[in-house]
Design an enzyme around this catalytic site. Structure first.
Site, PDB file in Angstrom:
ATOM      1  N   SER A  16       9.995 -12.887  25.321  1.00  0.00           N
ATOM      2  CA  SER A  16       9.932 -12.802  26.785  1.00  0.00           C
ATOM      3  C   SER A  16      10.536 -11.506  27.320  1.00  0.00           C
ATOM      4  CB  SER A  16      10.659 -13.989  27.426  1.00  0.00           C
ATOM      5  OG  SER A  16      12.040 -13.969  27.076  1.00  0.00           O
ATOM      6  N   GLY A  17      11.171 -10.719  26.442  1.00  0.00           N
ATOM      7  CA  GLY A  17      11.835  -9.500  26.874  1.00  0.00           C
ATOM      8  C   GLY A  17      10.865  -8.376  27.210  1.00  0.00           C
ATOM      9  N   ARG A  39      14.111 -18.507  22.968  1.00  0.00           N
ATOM     10  CA  ARG A  39      15.239 -19.439  22.935  1.00  0.00           C
ATOM     11  C   ARG A  39      14.816 -20.809  23.439  1.00  0.00           C
ATOM     12  NH1 ARG A  39      19.870 -15.886  25.733  1.00  0.00           N
ATOM     13  NH2 ARG A  39      18.025 -15.048  26.761  1.00  0.00           N
ATOM     14  N   ASN A  68      17.143 -19.243  18.188  1.00  0.00           N
ATOM     15  CA  ASN A  68      18.238 -18.608  18.914  1.00  0.00           C
ATOM     16  C   ASN A  68      19.029 -17.745  17.943  1.00  0.00           C
ATOM     17  OD1 ASN A  68      20.726 -18.100  20.319  1.00  0.00           O
ATOM     18  ND2 ASN A  68      20.297 -19.867  21.637  1.00  0.00           N
ATOM     19  N   LEU A  69      19.374 -16.543  18.351  1.00  0.00           N
ATOM     20  CA  LEU A  69      20.098 -15.625  17.467  1.00  0.00           C
ATOM     21  C   LEU A  69      21.468 -16.151  17.058  1.00  0.00           C
ATOM     22  CD1 LEU A  69      19.299 -12.145  19.075  1.00  0.00           C
ATOM     23  CD2 LEU A  69      18.467 -13.028  16.900  1.00  0.00           C
ATOM     24  N   ALA A  89      14.921  -8.753  20.053  1.00  0.00           N
ATOM     25  CA  ALA A  89      15.857  -9.577  20.822  1.00  0.00           C
ATOM     26  C   ALA A  89      17.293  -9.114  20.624  1.00  0.00           C
ATOM     27  CB  ALA A  89      15.727 -11.042  20.402  1.00  0.00           C
ATOM     28  N   LYS A 165      25.775  -2.655  20.357  1.00  0.00           N
ATOM     29  CA  LYS A 165      24.553  -2.109  19.751  1.00  0.00           C
ATOM     30  C   LYS A 165      24.890  -1.260  18.520  1.00  0.00           C
ATOM     31  CE  LYS A 165      20.902  -2.613  21.272  1.00  0.00           C
ATOM     32  NZ  LYS A 165      19.897  -3.706  21.125  1.00  0.00           N
ATOM     33  N   SER A 205      17.130  -0.417  33.225  1.00  0.00           N
ATOM     34  CA  SER A 205      16.691   0.847  33.826  1.00  0.00           C
ATOM     35  C   SER A 205      15.737   0.572  34.986  1.00  0.00           C
ATOM     36  CB  SER A 205      15.994   1.710  32.774  1.00  0.00           C
ATOM     37  OG  SER A 205      16.850   1.975  31.691  1.00  0.00           O
TER      38      SER A 205
END
Length: 347
Positions: A16-17, A39, A68-69, A89, A165, A205
């Site tokens: 969905s990202g 998720r 889910n991560l 994700a 990250k 952004s």
């Protein structure tokens, strides 16, 4: 771009990202069979609606898995039979958190969970969506463009998101080196991601463009960034996925010169006319931003970026993968026009 077919299955995590849905779009357009994780499977229709906006009308080659991560559940099913995995994700920056580990631990553990499942399923290659934040933070007095050889200094005073990250990508490379077996890894490290919004789920952004158009941002902080179009980021993921020379490599995704927030505002003013009437035209001093951040904690991440050198080179992606990004200006305008077209800007 090399054409493929439906005999190859690609897993895209976090479907969905903003970046992920554009990756799915490109993969389906090129004939791949795509599986994506969510998720909650309640978001399936939302993903399909975004893909429809992008021009996809058939979903015969698309399937969904709930994963889910932060949990092991269903990851073995998600990667089963996949030739490639695009691990897009990632936990997103939380404005309110008690400790940076709330971002760092899920990011690191999630990457390792996907890599372990991919190795066990004999996946050929994982392409990890990292970030410029894993490259260009914590460097003082920098005057030359950042490249893939650079790493963010996690021991310096940097925002938790960029730290997460960096730690997550480091963990990925360590896993490949120490226990990856035949699994291959490439990473894509985008700068500020702009480009066509397909629905309500889009990048940070892009949020700044919405805030400018709505007049929420009254003055521009003295912050610079390079930008890249999300369609080019998706292209780079696919190139890094199939290109032999991408094995074991990082690729910065940037369209060109760094732009200040005021530069972005001027582009919107010049290209959008009356739709940009609320866009700010002046910069705010750094000390005023610092005072404002004391009252509004959500501004702390911006304060950390004030005056930072942010130029990033994408020469490697262009030379090795023949990647050809569009201009930052066109990416910014694509963002604005899509937000307006979808009615996501409050008049």
């Amino acid at each position: 771009m090399i054409n493929s077919n439906s005999t190859q299955t690609v897993l895209v995590t976090g479907g969905s990202g903003f970046i992920a849905v554009h990756c799915i779009l490109k993969l389906l357009q090129q004939g791949y069979t795509v599986r994506t994780t969510l998720r909650s499977l309640n978001r399936q229709s939302e993903v399909k609606d975004m893909l429809k906006v992008g021009g996809i009308n058939s979903f015969d080659n698309l399937s969904f898995v709930e994963a889910n991560l932060s949990e092991d559940k269903n990851w073995s099913e998600a990667v089963d039979g996949c030739e490639y995995v695009l691990h897009v994700a990632s936990p997103t920056p939380a404005i309110k958190f008690k400790h940076e580990d709330e971002l760092i631990i899920p990011a690191k553990d999630g990457v390792l969970r996907v890599l372990k499942a991919s190795k066990d399923a004999n996946v050929k290659r994982v392409v990890l969506t990292s970030a410029f934040g894993a490259i260009g933070m914590g460097h003082k007095n920098r005057t030359t463009p950042y490249t893939e050889k650079d790493w963010t200094d996690i021991n310096s005073d940097i925002p938790p998101y960029q730290k997460s990250k960096t730690i997550a990508e480091r963990a990925a490379w360590d896993f490949i080196k120490n226990e990856g077996g035949n699994l291959e890894l490439s990473t894509v490290n985008p700068v500020g991601v702009m480009g066509p919004v397909l629905g309500t789920d889009y990048s940070h952004s892009n949020q700044s463009i919405r805030q400018m158009l709505e007049g929420e941002i009254k003055v521009c902080p003295k912050i610079s960034s390079c930008y890249v179009d999300v369609r080019d980021v998706a292209d780079l993921h696919l190139l890094a996925m199939i290109h032999p020379e991408a094995k074991g490599e990082r690729f910065l995704a940037s369209s060109g010169e760094a732009l200040s927030m005021l530069d972005v505002a001027k582009i919107l003013k010049r290209r959008l006319g009356d739709d940009a009437k609320k866009v700010p035209t002046k910069e705010v001093s750094n000390w005023l931003m610092q005072i404002a951040a004391l009252r509004k904690p959500s501004l702390k991440m911006l304060v950390a970026l004030l005056g930072q050198y942010m130029q990033a080179s994408s020469d490697k992606a262009k030379k090795v993968l023949n990647w050809k990004p569009i201009s930052a200006e066109d990416a910014i305008i694509a963002t604005a026009e899509s937000l307006l077209k979808l009615g996501l800007i409050k008049k």
